[in-house]
Write a protein that holds these residues in place. Structure first.
Motif, PDB file in Angstrom:
ATOM      1  N   LYS A   1      -5.515   0.965  -4.091  1.00  0.00           N
ATOM      2  CA  LYS A   1      -5.418  -0.300  -3.346  1.00  0.00           C
ATOM      3  C   LYS A   1      -5.715  -1.482  -4.271  1.00  0.00           C
ATOM      4  CE  LYS A   1      -7.104   2.002   0.810  1.00  0.00           C
ATOM      5  NZ  LYS A   1      -7.547   3.231   0.129  1.00  0.00           N
TER       6      LYS A   1
ATOM      7  N   ASP B   1      -7.113   7.120  -1.490  1.00  0.00           N
ATOM      8  CA  ASP B   1      -5.678   7.425  -1.425  1.00  0.00           C
ATOM      9  C   ASP B   1      -5.383   8.864  -1.817  1.00  0.00           C
ATOM     10  OD1 ASP B   1      -4.198   4.740  -0.904  1.00  0.00           O
ATOM     11  OD2 ASP B   1      -5.763   4.262  -2.342  1.00  0.00           O
TER      12      ASP B   1
ATOM     13  N   GLY C   1       0.814  -1.211   0.000  1.00  0.00           N
ATOM     14  CA  GLY C   1       0.000   0.000   0.000  1.00  0.00           C
ATOM     15  C   GLY C   1       0.848   1.261   0.000  1.00  0.00           C
TER      16      GLY C   1
ATOM     17  N   HIS D   1     -12.196  -6.018  -7.156  1.00  0.00           N
ATOM     18  CA  HIS D   1     -11.906  -4.732  -6.523  1.00  0.00           C
ATOM     19  C   HIS D   1     -12.653  -3.595  -7.229  1.00  0.00           C
ATOM     20  CE1 HIS D   1      -9.631  -1.972  -4.038  1.00  0.00           C
ATOM     21  NE2 HIS D   1      -9.272  -1.285  -5.116  1.00  0.00           N
TER      22      HIS D   1
ATOM     23  N   ASP E   1      -8.173   5.943  -5.995  1.00  0.00           N
ATOM     24  CA  ASP E   1      -7.897   4.818  -5.104  1.00  0.00           C
ATOM     25  C   ASP E   1      -6.746   4.015  -5.690  1.00  0.00           C
ATOM     26  OD1 ASP E   1      -9.166   3.028  -2.758  1.00  0.00           O
ATOM     27  OD2 ASP E   1      -8.452   1.731  -4.368  1.00  0.00           O
TER      28      ASP E   1
END
Length: 401
Positions: free
Chosen positions: A202, A186, A148, A234, A200
């Protein structure tokens, strides 16, 4: 006539006649052999002698006949040899230079080969070190918080390359809500008009890392299929979070940042409909290249917004400056009028002084009180006041002129 009927030969006589015939035949054979041997040696000696005489005679004749030709041939050969030497001399010099050049090239080649060998050795060491570091990186990326953090660093680097610094145009790790349902993107990119774009980073990478470590082609394909399924899962999860409602006003999509072109291409090769599925769930897939392009566009929009704000500020400053210049023009007009009145009063006072004061004072000169004469006082004429009055003019008056 011999009477054979009455002739009789005894056995002894027959044996004697046979022995005599055999002895005579043997003697004849020996004599023939001796004669042949004698005449063979004689003929051989005579033939050898004749052959030697003929050969010597032929050699004498050949030497006498061909000696002149041989001498002429030697002279002609020397002439042609000299001509050939002169003809090939430039070639010989060229070959010498070519040989020297080959020597230089061989020396340079040896040096270059040594340098290349050293370079290849260094490159092999670097390759070995790179493989070791890559293995360490793969091991590190298997740790969730390290993976991450790596995605966040890659995201921040892309933002810096796009010119979107963190203190003005984007916010890292913004949190919306609290508790179990808190949304933690993020990055949130600010747009003009208080709008926001959620990013994002991730993305799951475990299956892709497993595919890199396996050497079996079938197992590798299976891991890459798992990687594409994880990315798709995801995307569905990210689309269900409804970031657009939480970060209002915001476009009806969220950007899923994949921190490597290879991660995205591997997932897209396994599932070619990945982009369409992402768009249908309100998720835009972005690699570092496409994210930089997106952020460059946002940066350009901010520049345009700053240009519009600067133009608005310049317009307001121009209006304010125009009002102040108008006020100052009024003051200058009043000052001009006051200067004209002062000049008129000065001229009147000067005339009175000339007629009533200086006339009496000049009489002291005739009485010899002082040798210095009184200077003349000059009035202020109209040519000295060359400044025109500044008048307030409307835009319509300027157009008429």
């Amino acid at each position: 006539m011999i009477d054979f009927a009455h002739m009789t030969i005894s056995t002894g006589n027959l044996a004697f006649l046979g022995a005599g015939f055999g002895l005579g035949l043997l003697t004849a054979l020996v004599l023939v052999k001796l004669v042949m041997h004698f005449f063979s040696d004689r003929f051989k000696a005579l033939s050898n002698k004749a052959l030697y005489e003929n050969s010597r005679h032929f050699m004498d004749m050949a030497q006498s006949h061909f000696g002149g030709y041989v001498r002429e041939a030697h002279q002609d050969f020397k002439v042609k040899e000299e001509a050939f030497t002169r003809a090939v001399d430039p070639v010989h010099r060229m070959l010498d230079r070519y040989e020297q050049r080959l020597g230089t090239m061989e020396k340079d080649r040896s040096q270059a080969f040594g340098a290349i060998s050293q370079y290849l050795s260094d490159m092999a060491k670097t390759q070995h070190q790179l493989a070791k570091e890559t293995d360490n990186l793969v091991k590190a990326l298997r740790v969730p918080h390290v993976r991450g953090r790596w995605g966040e660093v890659t995201l921040k680097r892309a933002v810096e390359l796009a010119g979107m610094v963190d203190h003005c145009d984007f916010i890292e790790q913004g949190v919306q809500g609290s508790g179990k349902g808190a949304l933690r993107p993020d990055m949130v990119v600010k747009l003009p008009g208080n709008r926001q774009v959620v990013v994002d980073a991730k993305v799951p990478l475990m299956a892709y890392l497993d595919a890199l470590e396996t050497t079996n082609e079938a197992a590798q394909k299976e891991r890459l299929d798992d990687h594409a399924r994880q990315v798709m899962a995801h995307i569905i999860q990210l689309g269900s979070k409804n970031y657009a409602a939480a970060f209002s006003p915001s476009p009806e999509f969220v950007v899923l940042f994949i921190p490597g072109e290879n991660f995205f291409s591997a997932a897209l090769a396994a599932r070619p409909d990945l982009i369409e599925k992402g768009v249908s769930h309100g998720v835009i897939l972005a690699t570092p290249t496409t994210l930089i392009a997106l952020l460059k566009t946002v940066s350009y929009v901010w520049l345009q917004q700053a240009g519009h704000e600067n133009a608005r500020a310049i317009r307001e400053l121009g209006l304010e400056l125009f009002e102040r210049l108008s006020t100052m023009a009024g003051h200058m007009n009043r000052l001009g009028k006051d200067i004209e009145r002062t000049a008129t009063t000065f001229n009147r006072t000067l005339g009175a002084m000339e007629k009533r004061v200086l006339v009496s004072a000049r009489k002291f000169e005739n009485l010899g009180v002082s040798s210095a004469g009184l200077p003349d006082c000059e009035p202020v004429s109209g040519s000295v006041l060359t400044l025109n009055r500044m008048k307030e003019r409307s835009p319509g008056d300027e157009t008429d002129e």
